[in-house]
Design a protein around this motif. Structure first.
Motif, PDB file in Angstrom:
ATOM      1  N   ARG A 276       0.844  -1.199   0.000  1.00 43.96           N
ATOM      2  CA  ARG A 276       0.000   0.000   0.000  1.00 43.96           C
ATOM      3  C   ARG A 276       0.884   1.255   0.000  1.00 43.96           C
ATOM      4  N   GLU A 277       0.471   2.254  -0.768  1.00 46.96           N
ATOM      5  CA  GLU A 277       1.212   3.516  -0.800  1.00 46.96           C
ATOM      6  C   GLU A 277       1.200   4.155   0.575  1.00 46.96           C
ATOM      7  N   ARG A 278       2.382   4.505   1.068  1.00 44.11           N
ATOM      8  CA  ARG A 278       2.486   5.022   2.428  1.00 44.11           C
ATOM      9  C   ARG A 278       2.341   6.532   2.527  1.00 44.11           C
ATOM     10  N   LEU A 279       2.557   7.211   1.447  1.00 41.94           N
ATOM     11  CA  LEU A 279       2.439   8.669   1.465  1.00 41.94           C
ATOM     12  C   LEU A 279       1.114   9.091   0.849  1.00 41.94           C
TER      13      LEU A 279
ATOM     14  N   VAL B 277       0.177  15.047  -0.136  1.00 43.85           N
ATOM     15  CA  VAL B 277       1.555  15.461   0.114  1.00 43.85           C
ATOM     16  C   VAL B 277       2.413  15.258  -1.128  1.00 43.85           C
ATOM     17  N   GLN B 278       2.198  14.151  -1.822  1.00 43.55           N
ATOM     18  CA  GLN B 278       3.001  13.882  -3.013  1.00 43.55           C
ATOM     19  C   GLN B 278       2.733  14.884  -4.127  1.00 43.55           C
ATOM     20  N   SER B 279       1.566  15.507  -4.120  1.00 44.31           N
ATOM     21  CA  SER B 279       1.223  16.468  -5.167  1.00 44.31           C
ATOM     22  C   SER B 279       1.904  17.816  -4.991  1.00 44.31           C
ATOM     23  N   VAL B 280       2.482  18.038  -3.816  1.00 42.38           N
ATOM     24  CA  VAL B 280       3.111  19.329  -3.524  1.00 42.38           C
ATOM     25  C   VAL B 280       4.622  19.207  -3.683  1.00 42.38           C
ATOM     26  N   PRO B 281       5.235  19.998  -4.565  1.00 44.51           N
ATOM     27  CA  PRO B 281       6.688  19.934  -4.739  1.00 44.51           C
ATOM     28  C   PRO B 281       7.411  20.581  -3.571  1.00 44.51           C
TER      29      PRO B 281
END
Length: 386
Positions: A3-6, A10-14
């Motif tokens: 399962r994706e942990r993040l 959050v991943q969408s924000v550089p």
């Protein structure tokens, strides 16, 4: 399959576009930094001593979630004196861990998933992410040097949809140094009224203006209870490391923000609050002294960049200058990289603050006059080499 942990949010924000070149600069010798937006002054003596005294007197426990009542009462006097604003210290003022916490918690308290927030850009790098972390959708509208980087009514109105919940403005502006005229602010106020929108107004640089008057958005007719007013101590009082900010809003909104603040933070640092109280009570002379010096530096760096041949908008607030480098045939990032490696001057690419910043770079003049003059010599040498 793991399962994706993040979280997707959050991943969408550089990462912050400000940091990259300063991480590189930190590994180099003899670099002059015109990058980080932080006063080069130390916190004035009387303010620091007030913090020290509070520690010596054993004032090391939590304060009220909202902050000490003494600080909130003094903040009310301050806002009334400057802008004629009246907020109930008990229910409408909240002391926070910098303006960053105030902004993020205000977003969490008011923005639902899918709500749109209109943001003029170039803008501070945290604005968009603060909306995203709350589940909202940032909608950017551009400003231009031809309009002195002031957002227009037409640009905002064109971006309004049925999902629009709020407008987020930050003037005096980081990165451009622009200050909104009262007339343009009244245009935004009219839209907020017409479309029933909230307005987040980040006024952390309100005291740093040169030859113009800052208008607080909340003081405009009918805007007090529609505005979430954000401010702090970092810039005007050289207190960045104390991490002290504040939020002023209607009781309904302030109490909702306080609920998040309670669970996430508890209360702002006690020692910082006593220092902040002293800042409001005794710091005005220090503010004027620092503003006068910033103004002197502002004039030198604007004049110097123009003499070098870089078209430079004259900032009227904050402590940034935003020269245009596109005429050299380079992108903002290429100019910044070449200047850092070639002449050891660290600045920030303008498009780190949004697409409207492409072709510009941000330089902070909150550094010594010697550094500014040496940096100008190096910049001129670099530009000539091109």
């Amino acid at each position: 399959m793991t399962r994706e942990r993040l979280s997707a949010r959050v991943q969408s924000v550089p990462p912050s576009g400000i940091r990259r070149f300063f991480d590189i600069a930190a590994t180099m010798d003899n670099v002059i930094s015109l990058g980080i937006g932080e006063p080069d002054f130390v916190t004035p003596y009387t303010i620091t001593q007030a913090g020290i005294r509070s520690l010596q007197q054993g004032k090391t426990a939590y304060t009220s979630n909202s902050g000490t009542i003494e600080l909130r009462q003094e903040l009310q006097k301050h806002l009334n004196h400057l802008y004629g604003l009246n907020y109930d210290p008990e229910n409408e003022l909240l002391i926070t861990v910098g303006v960053s916490e105030a902004l993020q918690n205000a977003m969490l308290a008011t923005i639902d998933p899918g709500d749109e927030v209109i943001i003029p850009e170039p803008c501070f790098v945290a604005y968009g992410p603060s909306v995203v972390f709350a589940g909202g959708v940032p909608v950017y509208v551009s400003t231009s040097v031809e309009q002195e980087f002031q957002v227009t009514r037409e640009a905002i109105e064109a971006a309004i949809t049925p999902k629009t919940k709020a407008i987020l403005i930050g003037y005096p502006n980081n990165p451009t140094g622009a200050v909104m005229s009262r007339e343009r602010l009244l245009d935004i106020a009219a839209l907020a009224e017409q479309y029933d929108l909230l307005v987040f107004s980040d006024e952390i640089y309100d005291r740093l203006v040169y030859g113009v008057e800052h208008t607080s958005f909340a003081q405009l007719p009918g805007m007090r209870d529609r505005t979430i007013l954000l401010g702090g101590f970092s810039k005007a009082y050289a207190m960045t490391g104390w991490r002290l900010g504040w939020l002023a809003a209607s009781a309904e909104i302030a109490n909702a923000v306080r609920k998040i603040h309670q669970y996430a933070i508890m209360s702002a640092p006690t020692v910082a609050q006593y220092a902040g109280l002293a800042a409001l009570q005794t710091g005005e002379e220090d503010v004027q002294r620092m503003v006068s010096e910033y103004d002197r530096r502002r004039q030198v760096i604007v004049s110097g960049l123009r003499q070098i041949g870089l078209p430079t908008f004259e900032p009227q607030g904050a402590f940034y200058v935003f020269p245009q480098v596109s005429g050299l045939g380079l992108t903002s990032e290429a100019f910044v990289e070449g200047l850092l490696y070639g002449e050891k001057v660290a600045v920030v690419p303008g498009d780190a603050f949004g697409p409207s910043g492409a072709g510009f770079v941000r330089m902070c003049y909150a550094t010594s006059m010697d550094n500014i003059e040496t940096a100008l010599e190096r910049i001129e040498r670099y530009v000539r080499s091109l």
